[in-house]
Motif scaffolding. Sequence first.
Motif, PDB file in Angstrom:
ATOM      1  N   VAL A   1       0.852  -1.200   0.000  1.00 36.04           N
ATOM      2  CA  VAL A   1       0.000   0.000   0.000  1.00 36.04           C
ATOM      3  C   VAL A   1       0.883   1.244   0.000  1.00 36.04           C
ATOM      4  CG1 VAL A   1      -1.717   1.331   1.285  1.00 36.04           C
ATOM      5  CG2 VAL A   1      -1.861  -1.184   1.206  1.00 36.04           C
ATOM      6  N   GLN A   2       0.526   2.207  -0.826  1.00 37.28           N
ATOM      7  CA  GLN A   2       1.278   3.460  -0.878  1.00 37.28           C
ATOM      8  C   GLN A   2       0.423   4.621  -0.399  1.00 37.28           C
ATOM      9  OE1 GLN A   2       3.246   4.666  -4.445  1.00 37.28           O
ATOM     10  NE2 GLN A   2       3.984   2.616  -4.936  1.00 37.28           N
TER      11      GLN A   2
ATOM     12  N   PHE B   1       3.209   2.301   3.136  1.00 43.33           N
ATOM     13  CA  PHE B   1       2.467   2.163   4.390  1.00 43.33           C
ATOM     14  C   PHE B   1       3.030   1.003   5.201  1.00 43.33           C
ATOM     15  CE2 PHE B   1      -0.948  -0.526   6.230  1.00 43.33           C
ATOM     16  CZ  PHE B   1      -1.286   0.270   7.316  1.00 43.33           C
ATOM     17  N   THR B   2       3.383   1.275   6.467  1.00 41.40           N
ATOM     18  CA  THR B   2       3.872   0.217   7.360  1.00 41.40           C
ATOM     19  C   THR B   2       3.279   0.413   8.759  1.00 41.40           C
ATOM     20  OG1 THR B   2       5.804   1.391   8.250  1.00 41.40           O
ATOM     21  CG2 THR B   2       6.092   0.267   6.123  1.00 41.40           C
TER      22      THR B   2
ATOM     23  N   GLY C   1      -3.137  10.401   2.455  1.00 41.75           N
ATOM     24  CA  GLY C   1      -3.721   9.134   2.860  1.00 41.75           C
ATOM     25  C   GLY C   1      -3.378   8.017   1.905  1.00 41.75           C
ATOM     26  N   THR C   2      -4.080   6.909   2.054  1.00 38.15           N
ATOM     27  CA  THR C   2      -3.918   5.743   1.180  1.00 38.15           C
ATOM     28  C   THR C   2      -5.195   5.488   0.390  1.00 38.15           C
ATOM     29  OG1 THR C   2      -4.658   4.319   2.983  1.00 38.15           O
ATOM     30  CG2 THR C   2      -2.273   4.632   2.736  1.00 38.15           C
TER      31      THR C   2
ATOM     32  N   ASP D   1      -2.116   4.913  -8.063  1.00 35.54           N
ATOM     33  CA  ASP D   1      -1.417   3.793  -7.423  1.00 35.54           C
ATOM     34  C   ASP D   1      -2.208   3.219  -6.247  1.00 35.54           C
ATOM     35  OD1 ASP D   1       0.824   3.883  -9.125  1.00 35.54           O
ATOM     36  OD2 ASP D   1       1.618   5.600  -8.014  1.00 35.54           O
ATOM     37  N   TYR D   2      -3.525   3.388  -6.284  1.00 33.82           N
ATOM     38  CA  TYR D   2      -4.356   2.847  -5.206  1.00 33.82           C
ATOM     39  C   TYR D   2      -4.172   1.327  -5.134  1.00 33.82           C
ATOM     40  CZ  TYR D   2      -8.484   2.011  -2.288  1.00 33.82           C
ATOM     41  OH  TYR D   2      -9.328   1.638  -1.276  1.00 33.82           O
TER      42      TYR D   2
END
Length: 534
Positions: A129-130, A137-138, A212-213, A234-235
Amino acid sequence: MVRHHRNEEGRVSSSGPTRRHVISAAAAGVPLALAGCLGNGDDEADDGASTGPTGEPGYGGELRWGGSVPVQNLDPHFESAAASARVLENITQGLVRVNWDYDLEGLLAESWESSEDNMEITFSLREGVQFHDGSAFTSEDVLASYTRIQEREGLAADYLSLVESMEAPEEYTFELELSEPFAPLLFRMATSHMHIVPAHQAEEASIDVPIGTGPFEFESREIDAEFVMARFDDYWDDEYPYLDRVTKTEIPDNDVRLDRFQAGEVDFINDVPPRHADGLKDEPGVDFIERFPQSLVYLGLNCDEEPFDNRDARIALEYTIDREEVVEAALYGNGMVANSPATPGSDWEHPSLEARRQDFEKAQEHLEAAGYPDGYEATFQIPEQYNDQVTAAQVIQSSASEVGIDLDIQLITWSNWLSDVWEERNFQATTSSYLALWYPDAGFHRPLHPEGAFFFTGWDDDEYNALVDDARQLYDMDERAPLYHEAAEMLKEKRSGHIMLYWLPTLMARNENYQGEVMSPDGSTFRFEDTWLE
């Protein structure tokens, strides 16, 4: 360990309204959507929308949204306005979210495990996830976001008060340890107030441009005029979103907003005035949408002041009210009678509880029991900008006068309501509403428990408080729901300071070329990812 998984299709987004949707629409006695025909195909081609078979999603195009309330601040952890939540829902995301069955489903968390004693929760996070700034995202982003909420006292900080520790032991593992079981925490995580932002943005005191993501990213904003969000290429879910862009034009005036919709200047409007509902239902080319609930409107009584410090005085007033008449007058019939804070169609709705019906003889009996055989006088402070509440107050005033209860309606501004009624508690009777009632804590604890964030009417009952506190420690809804049923019975029997009046629906209208389910299950936000232009 108790393990929670995504649905069997592997989709984390809602597939659309199911149980609650059907129940609510049936109760309202209206179709879910009424479609006609509108010939504006040339305009659709110009805005880039792809053309596909009717009802089939197509990619591309710009949705022109005529909004009722301008977007305010954009910090997900501190902004409480519904208008802001309606766009943030599409930009930032949480670990979980609610689906149309009122269950939680994973979003940025693919699954989560709870210890047998519900004191520890371990989340397995989604990989790949970006964020909109390109960062990955981590678990460190989750830890930083929740730490920000906790340390800076964000809107959900009270829900983190029972968190003993938070850790990010692995890149895609996040752990919480609680001081005691606390079921509402998971549901609170599904609101924008606990959405995840990148760790570097979590260090900021305030957020003006949320990263956000979500399926859409912030593009531009002109205060009180326009808000634009664009497709995030890039969702993490390749299928969504279908739209290229959502442009919200701020049109607070109800009549102007409707005129611009009917002139074809916008494709979609929200907060349709109830008085226009019937006309739009039959208008060719218009898809009129009614969804429950948006909010629950109630009559609030100050239980610390005469005459409403007396249970019989409160019950006497309730017996004068004809809720069906109130709904018809205030919402032109576009509402549902309410008798408890439990969301219609939810597991925590009492299966058979009914509100007291208008009965002037019983009202008189309770007046005599209260020591007011000839009735009483009370001020009735109503926020003037809520037309439905003003009308409802007038109907209640008229019927109450039949037994000598004299309610002096005083129209006040919203700011005065907040200062005088809410903060100072300098009132006798008023009206207001609850939002986001899809999880039971929002209706049973926040406004009716003395430790709740929205408690202001002074009704404080130890038996009720203990029952609701017990419910908050139960994670299994089969075990938890009966406690809310019992709580609803108590609210009626003991006549709390909240007399529930009606469920206010979300009323929307759109051109028939705009398809898909736009309203989120919580009734107050919109999700544009699974909607498209034909």
